[in-house]
Write an enzyme that holds these catalytic residues in place. Structure first.
Site, short mmCIF file in Angstrom:
data_model
loop_
_atom_site.label_atom_id
_atom_site.label_comp_id
_atom_site.label_asym_id
_atom_site.label_seq_id
_atom_site.Cartn_x
_atom_site.Cartn_y
_atom_site.Cartn_z
N VAL A 103 42.82 40.11 47.84
CA VAL A 103 41.94 40.48 48.96
C VAL A 103 42.67 40.29 50.30
O VAL A 103 42.10 40.54 51.35
CB VAL A 103 40.62 39.68 48.94
N HIS A 161 39.43 44.36 44.15
CA HIS A 161 38.52 43.24 44.46
C HIS A 161 38.14 43.17 45.93
O HIS A 161 37.69 42.13 46.40
CB HIS A 161 39.15 41.91 43.99
N CYS A 169 27.20 44.90 55.07
CA CYS A 169 25.85 44.46 55.43
C CYS A 169 25.00 44.29 54.17
O CYS A 169 24.96 45.16 53.31
CB CYS A 169 25.20 45.49 56.36
N CYS A 172 21.82 47.13 55.00
CA CYS A 172 22.03 48.59 54.99
C CYS A 172 23.29 49.00 54.23
O CYS A 172 23.51 50.19 54.02
CB CYS A 172 22.06 49.13 56.42
N THR A 233 50.21 38.10 38.13
CA THR A 233 48.80 37.96 37.73
C THR A 233 48.72 37.39 36.33
O THR A 233 49.46 37.82 35.43
CB THR A 233 48.02 39.30 37.81
P1 OAD Z 1 45.80 33.80 39.01
O1 OAD Z 1 45.76 32.60 39.88
O2 OAD Z 1 44.91 33.85 37.81
O3 OAD Z 1 47.28 34.06 38.49
C1 OAD Z 1 48.35 33.98 39.38
C2 OAD Z 1 49.63 34.29 38.63
O4 OAD Z 1 50.67 34.26 39.57
C3 OAD Z 1 49.97 33.31 37.53
O5 OAD Z 1 50.34 34.01 36.34
C4 OAD Z 1 51.17 32.53 38.11
O6 OAD Z 1 52.09 32.12 37.09
C5 OAD Z 1 51.77 33.59 39.00
N1 OAD Z 1 52.62 33.10 40.07
C6 OAD Z 1 52.61 31.92 40.74
N2 OAD Z 1 53.58 31.90 41.68
C7 OAD Z 1 54.22 33.09 41.61
C8 OAD Z 1 55.30 33.67 42.32
N3 OAD Z 1 55.95 33.02 43.30
N4 OAD Z 1 55.70 34.92 41.97
C9 OAD Z 1 55.06 35.60 41.00
N5 OAD Z 1 54.04 35.09 40.29
C10 OAD Z 1 53.62 33.86 40.59
O7 OAD Z 1 45.55 35.04 39.99
P2 OAD Z 1 45.10 36.52 39.63
O8 OAD Z 1 45.63 36.92 38.29
O9 OAD Z 1 45.42 37.36 40.78
O10 OAD Z 1 39.16 37.48 41.67
O11 OAD Z 1 43.54 36.33 39.52
C11 OAD Z 1 42.71 37.43 39.26
C12 OAD Z 1 41.42 37.27 39.98
O12 OAD Z 1 40.85 35.99 39.72
C13 OAD Z 1 41.53 37.28 41.50
O13 OAD Z 1 41.61 38.59 42.04
C14 OAD Z 1 40.27 36.59 41.92
C15 OAD Z 1 40.26 35.45 40.94
O14 OAD Z 1 39.02 34.93 40.64
C16 OAD Z 1 38.27 37.72 42.64
O15 OAD Z 1 38.36 37.24 43.75
C17 OAD Z 1 37.19 38.65 42.21
#
Ligand code: OAD
Length: 287
Positions: A103, A161, A169, A172, A233
């Site tokens: 985000v 996301h 809002c 609305c 991710t």
């Molecule tokens: P996570 O926190 O689940 O995963 C982050 C990933 O980044 C992990 O696999 C880490 O090993 C990796 N990581 C850490 N440092 C890094 C670096 N320097 N370079 C590359 N990778 C690294 O985050 P997301 O997978 O993005 O949802 O989480 C998915 C969703 O869960 C988010 O969008 C959010 C959260 O709840 C909402 O806000 C709806």
């Protein structure tokens, strides 16, 4: 690692279309906390109190306070080498779609940095070819900046996301950019829409549907991509996490960059264990 880097470069070069799929890890080296793993936001904060529609209905002041704090953290962060390398590569290559779960606005800011760099070198081309890059050293800075901003927009991410710098809002449904400091000390001072309704952060909370247009565009791009480059991710949150299966299921290749274990490790054609800022520029350099 060098052999894997070469293989990753080759897979991406061979694919006519590529999807780059990013999560919190791509912004980690910019100082943005991830969600899971060491130092992750969900280790300290409870999502059911801060990131659900029920939490906002129960205590909008607390939710705005938390998002306001995250916005301040983000405003002080800068795009890192990975954000800039992704954008530079997309601008030069064409045929690539960026999809993010983040985000923050670091992909967009990285794209401006990358496009300005290319404009100064007189070589904004590929996906940005139509934007009218003023070539050479004689073009003035204002024209270069205008071309760079237009080019940066052409590689803007599809956001699954939402955006922490946009608000919606609750009455609305109007959406708008919202970057100002939020005073969450009293409920009466929380940000409001012109219609008088309470604004909420325009992000997807747990239990909410993802924006339909973004979801369709992202999954469509993934299904027709010859390769998916997955960066930072864990792959734990669906439906976004299923994007990679679209590419793999259609016979496309998967390259994963992450220092920790992810849900994609078993399906990766190339698995690069490392930080985004260290690994990604090596894969996308001079592509
Ligand atoms: P996570 O926190 O689940 O995963 C982050 C990933 O980044 C992990 O696999 C880490 O090993 C990796 N990581 C850490 N440092 C890094 C670096 N320097 N370079 C590359 N990778 C690294 O985050 P997301 O997978 O993005 O949802 O989480 C998915 C969703 O869960 C988010 O969008 C959010 C959260 O709840 C909402 O806000 C709806």
């Amino acid at each position: 690692m060098t052999a894997d880097l070469d293989r990753a470069r080759e897979l991406l070069a061979r694919a006519e279309r590529v999807v780059v799929f990013t999560g919190a890890g791509v912004s980690a080296e910019s100082g943005v906390p991830t969600f899971r793993g060491p130092g992750g936001l969900w280790k300290t904060f409870r999502p059911d109190q801060l990131a659900t529609p029920e939490a906002f209905a129960r205590d909008p002041r607390l939710v705005w306070e938390w998002y306001g704090w995250r916005r301040e953290v983000l405003a002080a962060c800068r795009p890192n080498l990975a954000h800039v390398a992704i954008a530079r590569w997309m601008l030069q290559r064409g045929g690539a779609t960026l999809v993010t779960q983040n985000v923050d606005d670091l992909h967009e800011r990285g794209a401006v940095e990358a496009a300005l760099g290319l404009a100064r070198q007189g070589c904004l081309r590929g996906a940005a070819a139509g934007v009218g890059c003023p070539g050479g050293g004689e073009a003035d800075e204002a024209a270069r900046r205008a071309a760079a901003f237009a080019a940066a927009e052409s590689v803007a991410p599809i956001r699954l996301h939402g955006s922490i710098f946009h608000a919606r809002c609750t009455r609305c449904g109007a959406r708008r950019e919202h970057r100002g400091r939020v005073d969450a000390s009293n409920e009466a001072d929380l940000p409001r829409c012109a219609c008088g309704g309470l604004l909420r952060p325009d992000v997807v909370w747990f239990g909410e549907a993802l924006p339909e247009g973004a979801l369709r565009a992202a999954f469509g791009a993934a299904a027709s991509a010859g390769a998916c480059l997955v960066i930072g991710t864990a792959g734990a949150v669906h439906p976004a996490a299923g994007l990679v299966d679209e590419t793999a299921g259609a016979g496309g290749r998967v390259v994963v960059v992450d220092p920790g274990e992810t849900a994609y490790d078993g399906m990766a054609d190339v698995r690069l264990w490392g930080a985004a800022g260290e690994v990604v520029p090596g894969i996308l350099r001079d592509a």
